[in-house]
Write an enzyme that holds these catalytic residues in place. Structure first.
Site, PDB file in Angstrom:
ATOM      1  N   TRP A  24     -10.925  49.910  -6.591  1.00 62.25           N
ATOM      2  CA  TRP A  24     -10.018  49.249  -5.766  1.00 62.25           C
ATOM      3  C   TRP A  24     -10.581  48.751  -4.200  1.00 62.25           C
ATOM      4  CZ3 TRP A  24      -8.862  50.028 -10.588  1.00 62.25           C
ATOM      5  CH2 TRP A  24      -8.055  49.019 -11.327  1.00 62.25           C
ATOM      6  N   GLU A  50      -2.485  39.865 -18.266  1.00 59.75           N
ATOM      7  CA  GLU A  50      -2.711  41.198 -17.730  1.00 59.75           C
ATOM      8  C   GLU A  50      -3.283  42.084 -18.754  1.00 59.75           C
ATOM      9  OE1 GLU A  50       0.958  43.188 -16.310  1.00 59.75           O
ATOM     10  OE2 GLU A  50      -0.334  44.587 -14.963  1.00 59.75           O
ATOM     11  N   ASP A  94      -1.968  39.967  -7.486  1.00 59.51           N
ATOM     12  CA  ASP A  94      -2.382  40.367  -8.758  1.00 59.51           C
ATOM     13  C   ASP A  94      -1.706  39.438  -9.814  1.00 59.51           C
ATOM     14  OD1 ASP A  94       0.136  41.150  -7.914  1.00 59.51           O
ATOM     15  OD2 ASP A  94       0.223  42.837  -9.213  1.00 59.51           O
ATOM     16  N   ARG A 110       6.520  38.578 -11.318  1.00 58.03           N
ATOM     17  CA  ARG A 110       7.348  39.831 -11.197  1.00 58.03           C
ATOM     18  C   ARG A 110       7.547  40.332  -9.775  1.00 58.03           C
ATOM     19  NH1 ARG A 110       3.147  43.312 -14.682  1.00 58.03           N
ATOM     20  NH2 ARG A 110       1.853  44.293 -12.771  1.00 58.03           N
ATOM     21  N   ASP A 111       7.766  41.491  -9.717  1.00 56.33           N
ATOM     22  CA  ASP A 111       8.360  42.054  -8.368  1.00 56.33           C
ATOM     23  C   ASP A 111       7.041  42.709  -7.749  1.00 56.33           C
ATOM     24  OD1 ASP A 111       8.322  43.973 -10.290  1.00 56.33           O
ATOM     25  OD2 ASP A 111       9.956  45.050  -9.485  1.00 56.33           O
ATOM     26  N   GLU A 112       5.963  41.985  -7.733  1.00 55.35           N
ATOM     27  CA  GLU A 112       4.546  42.675  -7.109  1.00 55.35           C
ATOM     28  C   GLU A 112       4.094  41.257  -6.133  1.00 55.35           C
ATOM     29  OE1 GLU A 112       1.973  45.293  -8.805  1.00 55.35           O
ATOM     30  OE2 GLU A 112       3.055  45.474 -10.466  1.00 55.35           O
ATOM     31  N   ASP A 172      -8.186  43.831  -8.561  1.00 54.34           N
ATOM     32  CA  ASP A 172      -8.299  42.780  -8.972  1.00 54.34           C
ATOM     33  C   ASP A 172      -8.889  41.621  -8.472  1.00 54.34           C
ATOM     34  OD1 ASP A 172      -5.742  44.287  -9.613  1.00 54.34           O
ATOM     35  OD2 ASP A 172      -4.854  42.716 -10.455  1.00 54.34           O
ATOM     36  N   HIS A 204      -2.458  37.267 -14.758  1.00 51.49           N
ATOM     37  CA  HIS A 204      -3.327  38.243 -14.001  1.00 51.49           C
ATOM     38  C   HIS A 204      -4.704  37.763 -14.225  1.00 51.49           C
ATOM     39  CE1 HIS A 204      -0.811  41.403 -12.919  1.00 51.49           C
ATOM     40  NE2 HIS A 204      -1.712  42.315 -12.753  1.00 51.49           N
TER      41      HIS A 204
HETATM   42  C1  BGC Z   1      -0.976  45.528 -10.766  1.00 53.08           C
HETATM   43  C2  BGC Z   1      -2.428  45.275 -11.026  1.00 53.08           C
HETATM   44  C3  BGC Z   1      -3.177  46.694 -10.068  1.00 53.08           C
HETATM   45  C4  BGC Z   1      -2.303  47.783 -10.562  1.00 53.08           C
HETATM   46  C5  BGC Z   1      -3.125  48.793  -9.984  1.00 53.08           C
HETATM   47  C6  BGC Z   1      -0.422  46.745 -11.184  1.00 53.08           C
HETATM   48  O1  BGC Z   1       0.754  46.820 -11.204  1.00 53.08           O
HETATM   49  O2  BGC Z   1      -0.377  44.358 -11.361  1.00 53.08           O
HETATM   50  O3  BGC Z   1      -3.033  44.290 -11.523  1.00 53.08           O
HETATM   51  O4  BGC Z   1      -4.324  46.373  -9.899  1.00 53.08           O
HETATM   52  O5  BGC Z   1      -1.126  47.897 -10.458  1.00 53.08           O
HETATM   53  O6  BGC Z   1      -3.423  49.686 -11.018  1.00 53.08           O
END
Ligand code: BGC
Length: 842
Positions: free
Chosen positions: A507, A719, A442, A446-448, A455, A740
């Protein structure tokens, strides 16, 4: 001259370590003549002069993904391929190449997993082995993998130019191994060769995921490597990781994806501890499936500055994923910290709040001499760095940003008369560069950095214009099906480290939309075959969520994520009824499943799902479209989905379209759509007679719009439409990434509608060039490297003169639509120029 170019085996040039039972061969051809077609091909495959396949002369125009049909391929074997082609002018061309199979079977990994006790320790271990070669080496290979991320070096040289190997997969089911050619790196004397394998925590054991927790896959790192040397006399020497290896600490003190890397040039190696065999199945090993992650661009700073708060900052001028490499000569023991940020705030200070729990600081401890520092096992999302700790003078030129991503082939170019649109195209490309990092993430900062399925789904079509994504998605889709269950459907993220939760619409539809997109763009039927059960399971999963009417009306949904038409508190789902969206995607996914079933000859399924589809449509209309053709959820996204997915009766379409146009008008022709509506917005307008309006929405420069982000200085996709508000404030810090790619999904419309490059048959075997002009853009030049070669569309419309240049690859046919004409010109391959004066406007 008629020539064959770009001969590829499973989308790669002369691959080694290929574990595909029946590899497929693809080639493109060029010729100065027009209307050139392949008439015949012959493929001969040999292993050490022994024939394993002779296709014979095939009267066929197949030149893409032609399947090997010879003897069973043996592991660890080099195959020579010879291709001869005859065209419709009687001209011949030929090419040779080769490929080498990999282990083919995990049992051929003659090595064991090894580990070292590192409880409570953060240093990154180096597993080591010394070995000698005994004679003239014909070829030498290493096959390696790790629980963690690893780097190999031989005699002090990095082996391969890959990063973050073995990549991220569903580790308990599939772990890739990589094959390396080390022939040139070996000392061919009786001297010792030093083989090092450094293994950091990476995705396997490192701190990762929404909770920033360690040990997502296991609490131990481990390594596995198998070295195989083939001598000129045919003899083989081989060895693998076992407990005769030793383990050391090196200069990498710590490394975590979210937390950066610490490199200490003052310390000398010490023994880490005893190497132990580690019990982890080898059955999970699979060969590398996609292109590796590499440094693809090195970027020099554009300036340095001191912020109002006093931070020393370097600006690289481009947001990206990667790390900074620097040359420093500072007193021994000096600690230099490099922090990373995507933006400066309104006041011009270094801004890291949006990184949440990620603290991507690299620390370098200097030796006193000239040091070169470069992290190896971490990456950051950044445009700016703040440097702390410098004592001596330094030179900005000694800092280089290294952009890292999966090294996919660049396939698309798009430029036009509007410089801001050109910047937008760059931003879309950079969004992809930064987030196609082994998996579709995504965001990179950050912490993802997780493989959010939604996405990836919304961006897949655009992604396949800009880069060749066939292997990238082939690999990721395998993990998607691996982690999908009948009970929970498709996880929100793939690979899944979030645990089991019910799936969400838009998704989970990655399971159907992405394979279908890959099939269209690359004509790759095998992707459909591989993914068919997953596609079907996804539709069945939704079906299991219906009660009474064939509609998905329960459970948590992300809806039209971060749409602007409803942003209250933490509710980010937009105003469109989430179950309207869920049911719309249910219908769409089912329609793709039906098409796939037909292509794969699964007629019973095709019929069964056709009936299901009709029930969904009937129930959708009863629930969400009034008798007079009004939508229940009359938002921009609601109208877009109803029209684009063809959910309404013909008689109701005009009213829905009118609602969309009126809704846009209420917003002064600005979009307010989120993740799920945006990809189809301009397309829907263009395909329903409102192309000029699509152009107007597209070219808006004030908030909210694509070019607004360009005006605000974006160098990647944001984003949110309001990641930075018009007053310069950030919308919020928690969910605010500047990298994003989802809103980059407009790229599809730019290529298909503005440039007019549209496929008629999968893989662009037949396609059209049908540009649709809009006010505000006077020329477009775009190209797309299709499976058959480069397609080009270039047009201009200035002072009543329309001109167009088109390139049609050998072995394809195109329909060329000139403006104001109601029928196409049919052409075969070649370059064509058209020019005429017209009194009509666009
Ligand atoms: C992500 C998004 C993802 C979403 C789910 C977020 O934290 O960065 O891009 O699809 O969560 O809704």
């Amino acid at each position: 001259m008629f020539t064959i170019n770009d001969f590829k085996i499973e989308y790669r040039q002369a691959p080694i370590g290929l574990d595909v039972e029946k590899p497929r061969f693809s080639w493109t051809m060029t010729s100065p003549k027009q209307e050139v077609k392949q008439q015949e091909y012959r493929m001969v495959v040999k292993a050490n002069e022994v024939l394993v396949w002779d296709s014979g002369a095939c009267q066929s125009d197949a030149s893409h993904l032609v399947e090997y049909a010879g003897d069973e391929l043996r592991p660890l074997t080099t195959y020579q391929v010879m291709l001869e082609v005859l065209n419709n002018y009687g001209e011949k061309a030929s090419i040779t190449s080769n490929f080498e199979t990999g282990l083919m079977d995990y049992k051929n990994m003659k090595a064991d997993w090894i580990t070292v006790h590192n409880e409570g320790r953060e240093e990154v271990p180096i597993f080591r082995k010394y070995f000698k070669v005994q004679g003239e080496v014909a070829k030498a290979r290493i096959y390696a993998s790790a629980l963690g991320v690893y780097e190999l070096s031989l005699n002090g040289n990095k082996v391969g130019d890959y990063y973050f190997t073995p990549g991220w997969t569903s580790y308990h089911h599939r772990i890739q191994y990589q094959a390396y050619d080390i022939t040139e790196l070996l000392k061919q004397t009786k001297e010792d060769n030093k083989l090092d394998m450094t293994v950091a925590n990476g995705w396997f054991k490192g701190i990762f995921g929404l909770e920033s927790s360690p040990n997502n896959y296991g609490d131990k790192i481990a390594a596995i490597a198998y070295v195989r040397v083939e001598y000129e006399d045919g003899s083989i020497e081989e060895f693998g990781t076992d407990n005769s290896w030793s383990c050391f600490t090196g200069e990498t003190i710590t490394s975590e994806m979210y937390l950066g890397e610490c490199i200490d040039k003052t310390i000398s190696e010490t023994e880490f501890g005893e190497v132990e065999l580690y019990s982890f199945p080898k059955t999970v090993l699979v060969a590398q499936e996609n292109e590796q992650v590499k440094i693809t661009k090195k970027i020099k700073p554009i300036k340095s500055l001191v912020t109002p708060k006093g931070e020393t900052v370097i600006d690289f001028g481009q947001n990206m994923a990667g790390f900074v490499c620097c040359k420093l000569k500072q007193p021994k023991g000096t600690k230099i910290t490099i922090k990373h940020a995507e933006v400066l705030d309104k006041e011009g200070n270094f801004y890291t709040e949006n990184l949440r729990a990620a603290a991507p600081d690299d620390m370098f401890i200097c030796s006193g001499s000239e040091d070169v520092f470069m992290p190896r096992f971490t990456f950051h999302g950044f445009r700016y760095i703040a440097i702390d700790g410098l004592v001596n003078t330094w030179d900005i030129q000694d800092f280089t940003a290294c952009a890292l991503h999966t090294d996919m082939e660049e396939t698309g170019t798009f430029t036009c008369s509007n410089a801001k649109v050109n910047r937008l195209q760059k931003n879309i490309e950079w969004g992809q560069r930064s987030n196609f990092l082994d998996i579709p993430t995504d965001c990179p900062q950050r912490d993802e950095r997780l493989g959010w399925t939604g996405d990836a789904q919304v961006f897949a079509r655009t992604a396949a214009f800009n880069f060749n994504t066939a292997l990238f998605f082939t690999k990721w889709l395998k993990d998607l099906s691996t982690e999908q269950t009948r009970k929970y459907g498709v996880p929100y993220i793939v690979p899944n480290i979030l645990g089991e939760t019910d799936a969400a619409t838009g998704w989970g539809d990655a399971a159907t939309i992405i394979p279908w997109t890959m099939y269209l763009v690359y004509g790759d039927r095998r992707i459909l075959e591989n993914q068919y059960e997953s596609m079907k399971d996804w539709v069945e999963y939704i079906h299991s969520k219906t009660e009474g009417p064939e509609l998905w009306q329960q459970g948590f949904q992300f809806g039209d994520w971060v749409a602007l038409d409803k942003e209250e508190g933490s509710d980010r789902v937009g105003a469109t009824d989430v179950y309207f969206i869920a049911s719309a995607f249910y219908a769409y996914s089912t329609s793709l499943l039906i098409e796939t079933a037909k292509i794969l000859g699964k007629n019973e399924d095709a019929e069964k799902y056709q009936q299901l589809y009709e029930r969904i449509i009937t129930d959708f209309r009863a629930e969400y479209i009034t008798q007079k053709g009004r939508l229940v959820s009359e938002t921009q996204t609601g109208c877009i989905l109803a029209l684009h997915f063809d959910l309404a009766e013909e008689k109701d379409r005009p009213r829905i379209l009118k609602s969309l146009v009126e809704n846009l008008k209420r917003h002064d022709n600005h979009l307010v759509t989120g993740f799920l509506g945006t990809p189809y917005l301009c397309q829907t307008l263009s395909e329903n007679g409102y192309h000029q309006l699509a152009g107007e929405v597209f070219l808006k420069e004030d908030f909210p719009s694509w070019l607004y982000t360009v005006n605000m200085g974006a160098t990647t996709m944001w984003e949110r439409w309001n990641s930075i508000n018009p007053d310069g404030n950030f919308d919020e810090s928690g969910m605010n990434s500047f990298n994003h790619y989802a809103y980059g999904s407009i790229g599809d419309w730019m290529y298909q509608n503005l440039a007019g490059i549209r496929l008629i048959e999968p893989a662009y075997k037949r396609f059209m060039i049908k540009p649709e002009l809009i006010g505000g853009i006077s020329w477009v030049e775009a190209s797309f490297k299709s499976a058959y070669g480069r397609i080009k569309s270039k047009w201009s419309f200035e002072k009543n003169i329309f001109s167009m240049d088109v390139e049609v690859p050998v072995n394809t046919e195109a329909e060329i639509w000139l403006i104001h004409s109601d029928k196409p010109i049919l052409v075969g391959s070649g370059s064509y120029h058209f020019e005429f004066v017209t009194g009509q406007s666009i």
